[in-house]
Design an enzyme around this catalytic site. Sequence first.
Site, PDB file in Angstrom:
ATOM      1  N   TRP A 164      67.341-139.779 121.145  1.00  0.00           N
ATOM      2  CA  TRP A 164      67.925-140.365 119.936  1.00  0.00           C
ATOM      3  C   TRP A 164      69.112-141.275 120.236  1.00  0.00           C
ATOM      4  CZ3 TRP A 164      72.847-139.056 120.529  1.00  0.00           C
ATOM      5  CH2 TRP A 164      73.123-137.884 121.240  1.00  0.00           C
ATOM      6  N   ASN A 165      69.632-141.234 121.471  1.00  0.00           N
ATOM      7  CA  ASN A 165      70.922-141.925 121.663  1.00  0.00           C
ATOM      8  C   ASN A 165      70.782-143.433 121.769  1.00  0.00           C
ATOM      9  OD1 ASN A 165      69.729-141.707 124.184  1.00  0.00           O
ATOM     10  ND2 ASN A 165      71.669-141.510 125.253  1.00  0.00           N
ATOM     11  N   PRO A 189      58.979-140.927 119.449  1.00  0.00           N
ATOM     12  CA  PRO A 189      60.445-141.023 119.391  1.00  0.00           C
ATOM     13  C   PRO A 189      61.066-139.682 119.036  1.00  0.00           C
ATOM     14  CG  PRO A 189      59.508-141.864 117.354  1.00  0.00           C
ATOM     15  CD  PRO A 189      58.346-141.487 118.229  1.00  0.00           C
ATOM     16  N   ALA A 190      62.371-139.557 119.245  1.00  0.00           N
ATOM     17  CA  ALA A 190      63.085-138.352 118.826  1.00  0.00           C
ATOM     18  C   ALA A 190      62.995-138.211 117.309  1.00  0.00           C
ATOM     19  CB  ALA A 190      64.542-138.435 119.266  1.00  0.00           C
ATOM     20  N   GLY A 242      65.687-138.234 128.736  1.00  0.00           N
ATOM     21  CA  GLY A 242      66.288-137.127 127.992  1.00  0.00           C
ATOM     22  C   GLY A 242      66.959-136.166 128.933  1.00  0.00           C
ATOM     23  N   GLU A 264      64.083-140.216 133.404  1.00  0.00           N
ATOM     24  CA  GLU A 264      65.495-140.634 133.321  1.00  0.00           C
ATOM     25  C   GLU A 264      66.232-139.486 132.651  1.00  0.00           C
ATOM     26  OE1 GLU A 264      65.174-144.323 135.142  1.00  0.00           O
ATOM     27  OE2 GLU A 264      66.871-143.086 134.585  1.00  0.00           O
ATOM     28  N   LEU A 265      66.951-138.703 133.421  1.00  0.00           N
ATOM     29  CA  LEU A 265      67.438-137.423 132.916  1.00  0.00           C
ATOM     30  C   LEU A 265      68.953-137.403 132.772  1.00  0.00           C
ATOM     31  CD1 LEU A 265      65.003-135.205 135.020  1.00  0.00           C
ATOM     32  CD2 LEU A 265      64.669-136.170 132.732  1.00  0.00           C
ATOM     33  N   GLU A 395      77.310-131.747 131.176  1.00  0.00           N
ATOM     34  CA  GLU A 395      77.493-133.035 130.524  1.00  0.00           C
ATOM     35  C   GLU A 395      78.009-132.807 129.105  1.00  0.00           C
ATOM     36  OE1 GLU A 395      73.755-134.946 130.106  1.00  0.00           O
ATOM     37  OE2 GLU A 395      74.581-136.848 130.712  1.00  0.00           O
TER      38      GLU A 395
END
Length: 491
Positions: A164-165, A189-190, A242, A264-265, A395
Amino acid sequence: MLDQTTNLASLLKDPSLLETRAYVNGAWIDGDDGTFAVDNPARGDKIADVADLSRAQVADAITAAEKAQKEWAKWTGKERAAVLRKWFDLMMENQDDLATILTAEQGKPLAEAKGEIAYGASFIEFFAEEAKRVYGETIPGHQRDKRIMVMKQPIGVVGSITPWNFPNAMITRKAGPALSAGCSFVARPAAETPLSAIVLGVLAERAGIPAGVLNIVPSSSASEVGKEMCENPIVRKITFTGSTEVGRILLRQAADQVMKCSMELGGNAPFIVFDDADLDAAVDGAIMCKFRNNGQTCVCANRIYVQAGVYDAFAQKLKDKVSKMKVGDGLEAGTDLGPLINPEALDKVREHIADAKSKGAQVILGDESGSNDGNFIAPTIVTGATRDMAFSTEETFGPLAPLFKFETEDDVIELANDTIFGLASYFYAKDLSRVYKVAEALEYGIVGVNTGIISTEVAPFGGVKQSGLGREGSHHGIEEFLEMKYVCMSV
Ligand SMILES: NC(=O)C1=CN([C@@H]2O[C@H](COP(=O)(O)OP(=O)(O)OC[C@H]3O[C@@H](n4cnc5c(N)ncnc54)[C@H](OP(=O)(O)O)[C@@H]3O)[C@@H](O)[C@H]2O)C=CC1
Ligand SMILES: O=C(O)[C@H](O)CS(=O)(=O)O
């Protein structure tokens, strides 16, 4: 929460861009599972009810994508480039409306949302050009009667799951190279931000991308869609952005099909300020790096290390500038920091602040009480950060800047590398020898030197260690969607 309702359609120049159905095989369809609500994280009000696709409907989209891909791959690179370029043009022509939709569902300030639309569109522009440059090679034969040829071919149907970012750019960073290579694409999508994905389908249809090549499958059930994408033998590639936690789940699920994956984490970026740094530039860089998208990016500075000789000066300068940042509704002019995406994200930031304070950190800026309204929280700076505090290993994904003091170059490299993550890292220094040595010593896929912003379509974005697999963007990015075939001919 702000007690305002968001009549999103009334904010758009072209209200037809506010589509809430799914886009499958060139048709706009409702969900077998009804609809799910999309809320404005700043105001708390519902902005849309979106089609909730079932797993069976996602399977149908995958079947349609397989059929469409066989034709799409026959197009020349130049033909694919033309419709991708048209898609890019339509995104930029509708940049304001796409940004308004994005801010309404994700919360980032409108100026940042416009920036994301341009950033997201740049991947379509870049890979439209790359479509014409998928080269093979010939290799001198190993025997007098052998001729060797290597050809690159599209991998096939691609399943995409995104967060979602960056609800626009994380899709286009995948769809651009995938479609350019001749693949077809099924994008989930989210659930927090489906509208930005759906409108990409609206513009793809208008651009002339053939039915079934791009499919947008919103759903409230992430895990069911993930399982379908990983278990359906038609899907040949999973591309995910995510958390590392969900990345592990998908990798386990994809293992049964030995499916190619791009991941891509999560990250835990160190931001290092040496005593020979341009301090004002380092402060500006730290603000952009830490507070972009309200700290909700995987490449945000999560740990800020400042050499002892400049620690107090840096902390004061940072506090002075951050104290002027305006928190508010992203749709309102002058907002620097919007809301966090949801209450859980807010709780995580508060937990990190409380943990740090309990272990001796001092809050020099921010709302210590945590009594913030709705999903809003003041940007917060803590000094006296130490490696036993939660943000050293987790994080934060929010507007919390922890300042760690360090003495030597060797000390800070050891501290910076002490994490399971390896996505982005940053440092400010002037000494050339130091720049070379530190850039080589940092165990990250990305190193920003005297800059806090590294995001561009022309560079290979990605992580090492548990921050991911593969690269997105740059001429390397298309390789993730190509298979290499070796042909050996007897002549
Ligand atoms: N490396 C990067 O570029 C990014 C990393 N992140 C990391 O993710 C975390 C926060 O972002 P967040 O979006 O919550 O991350 P998540 O990993 O929870 O979600 C990412 C996407 O995966 C979906 N998802 C969740 N569970 C599953 C599942 N079991 N199977 C398939 N899909 C699933 C989500 O759906 P839904 O939202 O509908 O539940 C969302 O679309 C942070 O740790 C951040 O570092 C986030 C963004 C980018
Ligand atoms: O998901 C993210 O945080 C993005 O990958 C960061 S960037 O690409 O916009 O820098």
